[in-house]
Scaffold this motif. Structure first.
Motif, mmCIF file in Angstrom:
data_model
loop_
_atom_site.group_PDB
_atom_site.id
_atom_site.type_symbol
_atom_site.label_atom_id
_atom_site.label_comp_id
_atom_site.label_asym_id
_atom_site.label_seq_id
_atom_site.Cartn_x
_atom_site.Cartn_y
_atom_site.Cartn_z
ATOM 1 N N ILE C 120 53.386 44.437 40.998
ATOM 2 C CA ILE C 120 52.234 43.561 40.753
ATOM 3 C C ILE C 120 51.308 44.151 39.679
ATOM 4 O O ILE C 120 50.666 43.399 38.932
ATOM 5 C CB ILE C 120 51.484 43.255 42.080
ATOM 6 C CG1 ILE C 120 50.501 42.095 41.902
ATOM 7 C CG2 ILE C 120 50.786 44.493 42.624
ATOM 8 C CD1 ILE C 120 51.132 40.753 41.642
ATOM 9 N N MET C 129 43.137 37.718 39.540
ATOM 10 C CA MET C 129 44.315 36.957 39.942
ATOM 11 C C MET C 129 45.276 37.782 40.785
ATOM 12 O O MET C 129 45.742 37.326 41.819
ATOM 13 C CB MET C 129 45.035 36.408 38.716
ATOM 14 C CG MET C 129 44.355 35.181 38.135
ATOM 15 S SD MET C 129 45.128 34.640 36.583
ATOM 16 C CE MET C 129 46.714 34.050 37.173
ATOM 17 N N ASN C 130 45.597 39.000 40.320
ATOM 18 C CA ASN C 130 46.630 39.765 41.036
ATOM 19 C C ASN C 130 46.040 40.680 42.121
ATOM 20 O O ASN C 130 46.783 41.337 42.846
ATOM 21 C CB ASN C 130 47.497 40.562 40.052
ATOM 22 C CG ASN C 130 46.705 41.606 39.295
ATOM 23 O OD1 ASN C 130 45.906 42.342 39.871
ATOM 24 N ND2 ASN C 130 46.920 41.704 37.981
ATOM 25 N N LYS C 131 44.697 40.739 42.218
ATOM 26 C CA LYS C 131 43.992 41.474 43.283
ATOM 27 C C LYS C 131 44.210 42.989 43.205
ATOM 28 O O LYS C 131 43.956 43.705 44.190
ATOM 29 C CB LYS C 131 44.414 40.993 44.693
ATOM 30 C CG LYS C 131 44.446 39.494 44.873
ATOM 31 C CD LYS C 131 43.091 38.850 44.718
ATOM 32 C CE LYS C 131 43.173 37.331 44.966
ATOM 33 N NZ LYS C 131 41.989 36.634 44.420
#
Lengths: 326, 326, 326
Positions: C120, C129-131
């Motif tokens: 990720i 968005m990808n945290k």
């Protein structure tokens, strides 16, 4: 021009010879046909509606043995949208002569065909594009295209004008389009019948419906094998019909600018070349879907709608009926 | 109407008989089911948002032996967009009764289903189209549809209204749509797992996500098999979740007017019915894509975005998250 | 950051060890590569046209035995649209470092890749968005992405920016896109050659053309295997060339907002992952089609047009030439 005529003659001459040396003397794309030779004359003309259309003038088929049969009367002697469907089998060749009959214009008009083999002279484009020749008919100057339905070209293919109009890219959107169906040498196509994937004999298909999706309208034609292959113009958003249980082949082709999803009520089929069972498929301009169904299979008789599933197209009336009767 | 009720009764009566003569007495499309019978009641209603929606009222499943179990509580007792997902297996039949609960309108509302077998009376269209009957519910007059998930109908299929509104073509774009999943009798579907194409047991799938692509928004629902098939409404552009390594099945379906490309970050799958490995597929209105992935396979946990890859749709917020946790 | 560097170092360290314990110590997505390691540095920059583009700065390939060869000079030392094509084989890994060279902006710019495996952190999206992390380069702060072309990821995949602009969804439409080709370990792909479906050795392919379809323009690049894989930028609506009979591989990819149908005159091919013989295919944004043809097969030399068959796109000049010479 003389060169073209000579090439044509030498091919014709070969037909009568069993031991023709075509393989060694001619390039692969001009080899003697292993099947029949289709001698076709069509004309591009104006319609009163303002559209343009192709008209079948003459259609003869020459067998390998040189026998000729005239099948012109399979076609209506009027221009139609879509244009006449040309049906070949892998191994056949076609010589298609196009006459220019568009009143009030000296612009070239052509036939550009998909799928089959042809030389660059037969591309149906202007010289500025193909770097060789204006591959098109002018007023008083017909043009002859040579096509070869070589092995591996089985499928449903569009043909359309590629030179008329300004810019000279073609007026397919005005009605100058039709289909070439190349049947496989095997005579069989896969289909979903009675819930199973099987090979269907094309000789068992009773009717074929060619449905073009153009912006918000279907334009159709029927090929009726119960009437010796007679082609019936269906024009726009037609009702098509079949008897319960008949094998029916649909050919759905896009043209123009819009994208569509073709849906047929109550029936499902094998997405072309896959094992995907569908009842709706994406159709873009010149993309196509050919499939066989058993009319009313598992659902019985009825007025089964077919339509574009794009909501705006549907609401614009892009619908027709597949009427299945007992 | 009496005829319809009689037909229904005779089918019901057959269930208790092992040697039922259905095969010889009834047409194929009304044969006794080889699987379970799904007795479903839904209602079409208004939402405060101005949308319309289907609501599950009652869902009972009758086994071949006549045993009945009530599975209504798998569904939220509220109307949802998308509507309730109906899950059948090849061989099952469904009797779906629709009630008209749209306030302020007497126009008919219907369920037109894709993929499965049904008679023309069950088409979900108005009489002017199907030439037989207004196949729709009116205020105070429910309508019952008979579906047969015959062999060969396995797949993910949409159902939607086909009569409400003016013209009476349906108000699917207002929210009146849902999915029918017909699982194959074999219980297996092909999938790309650990880099190889294998047959996956659907009984090993932990969660299914149904994602509808409507103009610039996703509308979703979850079917959670860890909770005995409980359906969880997810509404618009949802975050969906899975544990690392779980088998997850996605069902992506288009509706309305726009074309989309569905993309999921970090995962890839087998394009339906083919051997094409993809991570983005074209989705037109009512075209669909069903596939199984192993959550986080080869990429690990993360907030993996899914979105439409049409740039304008993406910029309009057509995105969600597939959250994979350890 | 230190964690990232350590992870990187441990992977590098593994390369020299035959009995590397990677399998037990590291998650699957960080295992030692079974193939080569591609060490790539690119930069995102402005073009005078107002577009943005990726530029190849350095490209080294490390073999399993640790030998390094520099292949940077396969690429033009200028930014191009499309960006450099990265060619991997199943089993390879890539470490792609991106530098931020966009003048006048401090917004992050990234590489989001499709198809291959990555964690990720390597998603190429912003932290919101990808945290996890802003997976992007900032001015003066390059970012390194780790990709693994794991088994099952063979195919043609896009990469593109996913963070630049406002909203921070990416500026792929400004020119920040390119292709990753993952060749199958087997070295073979199915193709329609001389009318038959056969497995073609990719080592026999002489040239590859990457053609992106963006709104009304093609953007292309050539990979010339006769020149040791040299990449030749072709820019917009290019003429591409081949000798008669050469095996040529096309990679057609959509980007942006429009849907297209890619058509090549005089040639036909196998629709990816199917047995469908086509000469036109639907291409949506990020959908793609990779196929091999034998140049001029059955049709001979010529200036064979390729174009979008959406009429409005064609009339806007979305055309090029596939020039086949003897």
């Amino acid at each position: 021009m003389i060169k073209r005529l000579l090439a044509k003659r030498s091919v014709v001459w070969c037909f009568g010879l069993m031991a023709c040396l075509a393989g060694s003397l001619l390039p692969a794309y001009a080899a003697a046909p292993q099947g029949e030779t289709h001698l076709i004359t069509m004309k591009a003309v104006n319609l009163p509606s303002g559209q343009l259309a192709y008209q079948m003038l003459a259609y003869k088929i020459k067998s390998k043995d040189g026998e000729i049969r005239d099948v012109t009367d399979r076609y209506e002697q009027v221009p139609t949208v879509p244009g006449p469907t040309i049906i070949l089998t892998e191994g056949d060749v076609a010589e298609v002569t196009l006459e220019h009959g568009i009143k009030g214009s000296k612009l070239p008009v052509s036939i550009h065909v998909h799928g089959v083999h042809y030389k660059i002279e037969d591309d149906g484009t202007i010289k500025a594009m193909n770097k060789k020749v204006d591959s098109a008919a002018f007023p008083g100057k017909p043009y002859t295209y040579h096509w070869e339905a070589a092995p591996g070209t089985a499928g449903t293919w569009p043909y359309h004008d590629h030179t008329f109009g300004n810019p000279r890219l073609g007026s397919e959107d005005k009605g100058l389009y039709g289909a070439v169906i190349v049947n496989p040498k095997s005579g069989k196509v896969p289909a979903l019948i009675d819930g199973k994937i099987v090979d269907v004999n094309l000789s068992d298909v009773k009717r074929e419906f060619v449905l073009w999706m153009h912006e918000t309208t279907f334009w159709g034609a029927e090929i009726n094998h119960l009437l010796d292959g007679r082609q019936i113009p269906l024009w726009s958003n037609p009702t098509v019909g079949a008897r319960l249980g008949e094998l029916i082949r649909f050919h759905v082709i896009g043209i123009g600018t819009a994208f569509h999803t073709f849906h047929l009520h109550g029936h499902r089929w094998l997405e072309q070349g896959t094992k995907n069972v569908v009842d709706a498929v994406n159709i873009g301009p010149i993309s196509r879907q050919s499939f066989v169904v058993k009319a009313g299979e598992g659902v019985g008789p009825g007025a089964w709608q077919y339509h574009c599933h794009v909501l705006q197209h549907m609401q614009s009336g892009m619908m027709g009926v597949f009427r299945v009767v007992e």
